[in-house]
Scaffold this motif. Structure first.
Motif, PDB file in Angstrom:
ATOM      1  N   LYS A 118       0.911  -1.289   0.099  1.00  0.00           N
ATOM      2  CA  LYS A 118       0.077  -0.172   0.124  1.00  0.00           C
ATOM      3  C   LYS A 118       0.805   1.330  -0.057  1.00  0.00           C
ATOM      4  CE  LYS A 118      -3.445  -2.687   2.514  1.00  0.00           C
ATOM      5  NZ  LYS A 118      -3.922  -2.973   3.826  1.00  0.00           N
ATOM      6  N   ASN A 119       2.232   1.161   0.056  1.00  0.00           N
ATOM      7  CA  ASN A 119       3.090   2.212  -0.100  1.00  0.00           C
ATOM      8  C   ASN A 119       3.114   3.014  -1.378  1.00  0.00           C
ATOM      9  OD1 ASN A 119       5.192   4.010   0.056  1.00  0.00           O
ATOM     10  ND2 ASN A 119       6.764   2.564   0.699  1.00  0.00           N
ATOM     11  N   SER A 120       2.406   4.079  -1.306  1.00  0.00           N
ATOM     12  CA  SER A 120       2.210   5.001  -2.510  1.00  0.00           C
ATOM     13  C   SER A 120       3.423   5.521  -3.058  1.00  0.00           C
ATOM     14  CB  SER A 120       0.988   5.912  -2.341  1.00  0.00           C
ATOM     15  OG  SER A 120       1.340   6.841  -1.305  1.00  0.00           O
ATOM     16  N   LYS A 121       4.384   5.627  -2.137  1.00  0.00           N
ATOM     17  CA  LYS A 121       5.613   6.233  -2.562  1.00  0.00           C
ATOM     18  C   LYS A 121       6.553   5.310  -3.802  1.00  0.00           C
ATOM     19  CE  LYS A 121       5.968   9.012   1.763  1.00  0.00           C
ATOM     20  NZ  LYS A 121       6.818   9.161   2.838  1.00  0.00           N
ATOM     21  N   ARG A 122       6.096   4.078  -3.805  1.00  0.00           N
ATOM     22  CA  ARG A 122       6.837   3.324  -4.562  1.00  0.00           C
ATOM     23  C   ARG A 122       6.374   3.522  -5.998  1.00  0.00           C
ATOM     24  NH1 ARG A 122      10.289  -0.478  -2.343  1.00  0.00           N
ATOM     25  NH2 ARG A 122      10.226  -0.713  -0.297  1.00  0.00           N
TER      26      ARG A 122
END
Length: 134
Positions: A118-122
């Protein structure tokens, strides 16, 4: 990657250059010695392996994520049809009653991997998976 890993074939078929080793444990020092740039690991693997190999100067990349289908298989003797059927039935039962998920979520490194999806920075790179077998 491991010489016989299906992941190596998937990476190659997607245009990546792949360095391999017959021995899994050799891959970490090879990375530390810059024999290759990165070593893709499953979300359920990377957090535990980072801890095990923390003194080797390696780190988990924070900006990208690769995705490709990678099924798990159970191998049994081809003559042991009853065992194969029992394993399949047991896994289906565990999925239906929720015990499969409870088991996976009992491992902190698995939970961490699920959260990392769920890490939207990746930036997510979606690769083609293995070709269907004839």
């Amino acid at each position: 990657m491991g010489t016989q890993w299906s992941d190596a074939a998937i990476m190659r078929s997607n245009g990546y250059t792949v360095t391999t080793s017959l021995h899994y444990d050799a891959l970490f020092p090879m990375l530390a010695l810059n024999r290759f740039d990165y070593f893709p690991r499953g979300l359920y693997e990377v957090w535990n392996e980072a801890e095990v190999h923390r003194d080797e100067g390696l780190r988990i990349e924070k900006n990208i994520m690769l995705y490709y289908p990678a099924p798990f298989y159970f191998f049994v003797n081809k003559k042991d049809v009853a065992l194969a059927e029992r394993i399949e039935r047991g896994l289906k039962m565990a999925q239906e009653d929720g015990s499969f998920d409870r088991l996976l979520l009992s491992f902190p490194w698995f939970v961490r991997g699920m959260q990392e999806q769920k890490n939207s920075k990746r930036k997510l790179f979606v690769l083609d998976g293995p070709a269907a077998q004839p």
